[in-house]
Motif scaffolding. Structure first.
Motif, PDB file in Angstrom:
ATOM      1  N   PRO A  26       0.393   2.050  -0.079  1.00 24.11           N
ATOM      2  CA  PRO A  26       1.442   1.734   0.909  1.00 24.11           C
ATOM      3  C   PRO A  26       0.875   1.062   2.146  1.00 24.11           C
ATOM      4  O   PRO A  26      -0.294   1.231   2.493  1.00 24.11           O
ATOM      5  CB  PRO A  26       2.022   3.113   1.242  1.00 24.11           C
ATOM      6  N   ASP A  27       1.707   0.282   2.801  1.00 26.80           N
ATOM      7  CA  ASP A  27       1.345  -0.334   4.080  1.00 26.80           C
ATOM      8  C   ASP A  27       1.643   0.606   5.235  1.00 26.80           C
ATOM      9  O   ASP A  27       0.994   0.540   6.278  1.00 26.80           O
ATOM     10  CB  ASP A  27       2.124  -1.638   4.275  1.00 26.80           C
ATOM     11  N   MET A  28       2.631   1.462   5.029  1.00 28.92           N
ATOM     12  CA  MET A  28       3.047   2.372   6.100  1.00 28.92           C
ATOM     13  C   MET A  28       3.459   3.703   5.488  1.00 28.92           C
ATOM     14  O   MET A  28       4.068   3.743   4.415  1.00 28.92           O
ATOM     15  CB  MET A  28       4.216   1.758   6.891  1.00 28.92           C
ATOM     16  N   LEU A  45       8.650  -0.668  12.037  1.00 31.81           N
ATOM     17  CA  LEU A  45       8.606  -1.803  12.966  1.00 31.81           C
ATOM     18  C   LEU A  45       7.168  -2.102  13.380  1.00 31.81           C
ATOM     19  O   LEU A  45       6.772  -3.276  13.505  1.00 31.81           O
ATOM     20  CB  LEU A  45       9.448  -1.507  14.204  1.00 31.81           C
ATOM     21  N   HIS A  46       6.398  -1.066  13.609  1.00 28.03           N
ATOM     22  CA  HIS A  46       5.000  -1.223  14.003  1.00 28.03           C
ATOM     23  C   HIS A  46       4.242  -2.036  12.960  1.00 28.03           C
ATOM     24  O   HIS A  46       3.436  -2.920  13.289  1.00 28.03           O
ATOM     25  CB  HIS A  46       4.371   0.163  14.161  1.00 28.03           C
ATOM     26  N   ALA A  47       4.502  -1.722  11.671  1.00 24.25           N
ATOM     27  CA  ALA A  47       3.829  -2.431  10.583  1.00 24.25           C
ATOM     28  C   ALA A  47       4.364  -3.853  10.436  1.00 24.25           C
ATOM     29  O   ALA A  47       3.591  -4.801  10.210  1.00 24.25           O
ATOM     30  CB  ALA A  47       4.004  -1.662   9.278  1.00 24.25           C
ATOM     31  N   TRP A  71       1.777  -4.687  15.420  1.00 24.43           N
ATOM     32  CA  TRP A  71       1.283  -4.200  16.710  1.00 24.43           C
ATOM     33  C   TRP A  71      -0.027  -3.448  16.490  1.00 24.43           C
ATOM     34  O   TRP A  71      -0.096  -2.502  15.702  1.00 24.43           O
ATOM     35  CB  TRP A  71       2.317  -3.298  17.372  1.00 24.43           C
ATOM     36  N   ASN A  72      -1.034  -3.850  17.227  1.00 28.12           N
ATOM     37  CA  ASN A  72      -2.384  -3.357  16.955  1.00 28.12           C
ATOM     38  C   ASN A  72      -2.816  -2.280  17.941  1.00 28.12           C
ATOM     39  O   ASN A  72      -3.918  -2.335  18.499  1.00 28.12           O
ATOM     40  CB  ASN A  72      -3.370  -4.532  16.987  1.00 28.12           C
ATOM     41  N   GLU A  73      -1.966  -1.312  18.172  1.00 32.95           N
ATOM     42  CA  GLU A  73      -2.308  -0.207  19.069  1.00 32.95           C
ATOM     43  C   GLU A  73      -1.523   1.041  18.660  1.00 32.95           C
ATOM     44  O   GLU A  73      -0.482   0.968  18.025  1.00 32.95           O
ATOM     45  CB  GLU A  73      -2.023  -0.564  20.527  1.00 32.95           C
TER      46      GLU A  73
END
Length: 626
Positions: free
Chosen positions: A293-295, A583-585, A589-591
């Protein structure tokens, strides 16, 4: 329902709803009375007595297949068909137990009419051999031609199309047929049963074993993951003619005009209806590995009864918002057993798999209940489980892990910051979703509101909501003096002017969190809208007020494989904390969003709308009246 429903499509007891089992009550009562109350030893017949326990065993057998299949397909290994399962399929297949009730009635009726079925021995070798031969010959042969007939457009449109509505099958798909079709199948399967009874060779093992064999093969053939290892066919090559595989029957559901056989493919070989890709699909399915999975969304169990509401539990329960059922108390042995399993197992497990745009998504669950998160002696264990899940996600190259429910509790791990401090080199981004939760609550407040009441325990989300409202010129009335002082100390004097301690409760917009008491709810005026900012909904004390859902958003229509509800939320509605991780994935967003870290609320809200998520309307709160 078939496209053009024919006669005898509906089950006779459909109108009884959840009380349909009462049709078995007279027979069950009579069997118990005959065995335990009769003074005549000849009337005490174990054969008659065990019919009902055997029906219960069949239901348990089917449920085990359902749970195992859903777990395996969620992980993705050996998956056969990638098409999604949606709520319409779950609703269509929720009556899978009707065929067990029908079989029970026919077994009881047959017992009362056939003297030869009384006092059957436990074992008879000749009866078992006869059953196997009759299944291989007449039953398989007649089923093959009946099945081909059912694919004629006249019968297919009136009956069999109901079964084929499910392309991505689950074990219970195997028994989803109109009533008339089940009657035809029972007549076929009764051939070995009646023959052995009438010839005096029947036994409890031959009867029970044969029905269990049918259930096992039916469930296996529809489980949508390949389970039969190659060594079985290489060790005994003729087995390929005597036993089908899940991938073999899956082709029948995708191609429709091939692989008609019941359990033994030999008749497809004989009559040249074998799908030429059967062997290829079998081998590909065996070799197939689930996509990483990505997330991942990390949640946990809520109450002991919530085990039934998981996607791995009862499909019909999982497809509806969680509510406690009165009859759950009858299932306390199973509930207790599941609690012991989760206590002993002690590892995070996969619950669900979804696909959205280019992302592969999974939901993992910590095997701990809500009450355990408030036990001091359990906190270290829970933190270790969460940390292990984060480290596993990091090893697998997962981009984002969102913390759901109490996995981000401030007293437990300071909204996830604990893990970031311990492992500063983490590549997976840990998200507590607070910014989107704040955005959802703020956008749930009716336009033109000038004053709100803030109640319940303060949290990261509550603090951010109060700050945003005060900055926007909205008066925030706090219910408790100590919370007023805490909030005021964190605000500038100019902004704090809009924060006022409770004196009156005229506002009909209440923003509430955990710890809101019933006495505090009673202070609200009639018609108040309670908008939760907490992970868990408040206990409803008012019937004259509206209770909105916990922060959540409606998923886009192209969000795939949504066939269960997330806890108490409606269908196709997802918690803000879970959406935040997605949404982050998507945005890359890199934090991390942990501890005191909070994203720009407007930025997060806009991103959610841009990706097709939509807000719940206040009107839907009317569905959640106490």
């Amino acid at each position: 329902m078939a496209s053009k429903p024919g006669i005898l499509t509906e089950w006779p007891w459909t109108w009884l709803g959840n009380f349909k089992y009462v049709v078995l009550a007279p027979y069950v009562t009579h069997s118990l009375n005959s065995f335990f109350m009769s003074e005549d030893e000849s009337k005490r017949d174990m054969t008659y007595l065990i019919i009902f326990p055997f029906l219960f065993f069949r239901m348990l057998h089917n449920q085990i297949w359902i749970s195992v299949s859903r777990y395996r397909t969620a992980k993705g290994d050996n998956r056969i068909v990638d098409k999604t399962i949606e709520f319409d399929q779950i609703d269509r297949e929720r009556n899978w137990d009707d065929q067990i009730i029908l079989n029970g009635l026919l077994f009881y009726y047959g017992y009362t009419k056939l003297e030869q079925s009384h006092h059957m021995p436990i074992w008879r070798t000749d009866g078992i051999i006869m059953t196997a031969l009759l299944q291989t010959g007449p039953v398989e042969f007649l089923y093959y031609w009946l099945h081909r007939a059912l694919h004629h457009h006249f019968l297919y449109s009136r009956y069999h199309s109901h079964h084929h509505s499910s392309v991505a099958t689950e074990p219970i798909t195997s028994v989803i047929h109109p009533f008339a079709e089940h009657i035809a199948y029972f007549l076929l399967f009764a051939i070995p049963l009646l023959t052995t009874v009438l010839t005096g060779t029947a036994s409890i093992v031959s009867f029970g074993g044969y029905i269990t064999y049918i259930d096992f093969m039916n469930n296996m053939g529809h489980c949508n993951f390949e389970i039969i290892p190659k060594w079985m066919f290489s060790s005994f090559p003729p087995l390929k003619y005597l036993m089908y595989t899940p991938s073999y029957h899956s082709l029948h559901h995708t191609q429709f005009r091939t692989n008609y056989s019941l359990f033994m493919p030999m008749y497809d070989y004989i009559y040249d209806t074998l799908d030429k890709s059967s062997d290829t699909l079998y081998e590909k399915s065996l070799e197939r590995q689930g996509k990483s999975p990505d997330m991942v969304h990390l949640t946990h169990l809520t109450t002991p009864e919530s085990i039934y509401h998981l996607r791995l539990g009862f499909a019909s329960f999982a497809s509806e918002p969680y509510t406690s059922k009165w009859y759950f108390w009858l299932m306390w042995p199973v509930t207790l057993w599941s609690m012991m399993v989760t206590w002993i197992y002690g590892h995070t497990f996969t619950v669900e798999r979804n696909v959205f745009k280019s992302l592969n998504l999974q939901t993992w669950a910590i095997p701990k209940y809500r009450i355990q998160y408030f036990m001091q002696w359990q906190r270290e264990t829970i933190n270790n489980l969460i940390e292990e899940a984060i480290m596993e996600a990091d090893r697998k190259g997962i981009k984002v892990l969102s913390l759901g429910l109490l996995n981000q509790e401030e007293q437990l791990n300071n909204n996830g910051e604990l893990y970031i401090r311990r492992h500063p080199e983490l590549k997976v981004k840990v998200v507590d979703g607070s910014s989107l939760a704040v955005a959802v609550v703020l956008n749930s407040i009716p336009k033109g509101t000038t004053q709100v009441v803030l109640g319940g325990h303060l949290s990261k989300v509550a603090n951010a909501i109060a700050l945003a409202l005060c900055q926007g010129g909205v008066k925030v009335v706090t219910l408790r003096e100590e919370e007023y002082k805490k909030l005021k100390s964190s605000l500038t004097p100019e902004v704090a002017a809009n924060l006022v301690p409770s004196k009156t409760y005229a506002s009909k917009i209440w923003l509430v969190g955990d710890g809101l008491s019933e006495d505090e709810q009673l202070k609200a005026p009639k018609g108040t809208l309670f908008i939760p900012f907490s992970q868990f909904p408040p206990r409803k004390a008012r019937k004259d007020c509206l209770y909105f859902h916990t922060p959540a958003m409606i998923t886009p229509k192209h969000f795939e494989n949504v066939d269960s509800c997330e806890n108490w939320l409606p269908r196709r509605v997802m918690s803000a904390w879970r959406v935040a991780g997605i949404l982050h994935a998507l945005e890359g967003w890199n934090e991390h969003e942990c501890g005191n870290m909070m994203f720009d609320i407007e930025k997060v809200w806009k991103a959610s709308l841009d990706h097709g998520f939509s807000p719940l309307t206040t009107a839907s709160a009317s569905e959640s009246k106490a």
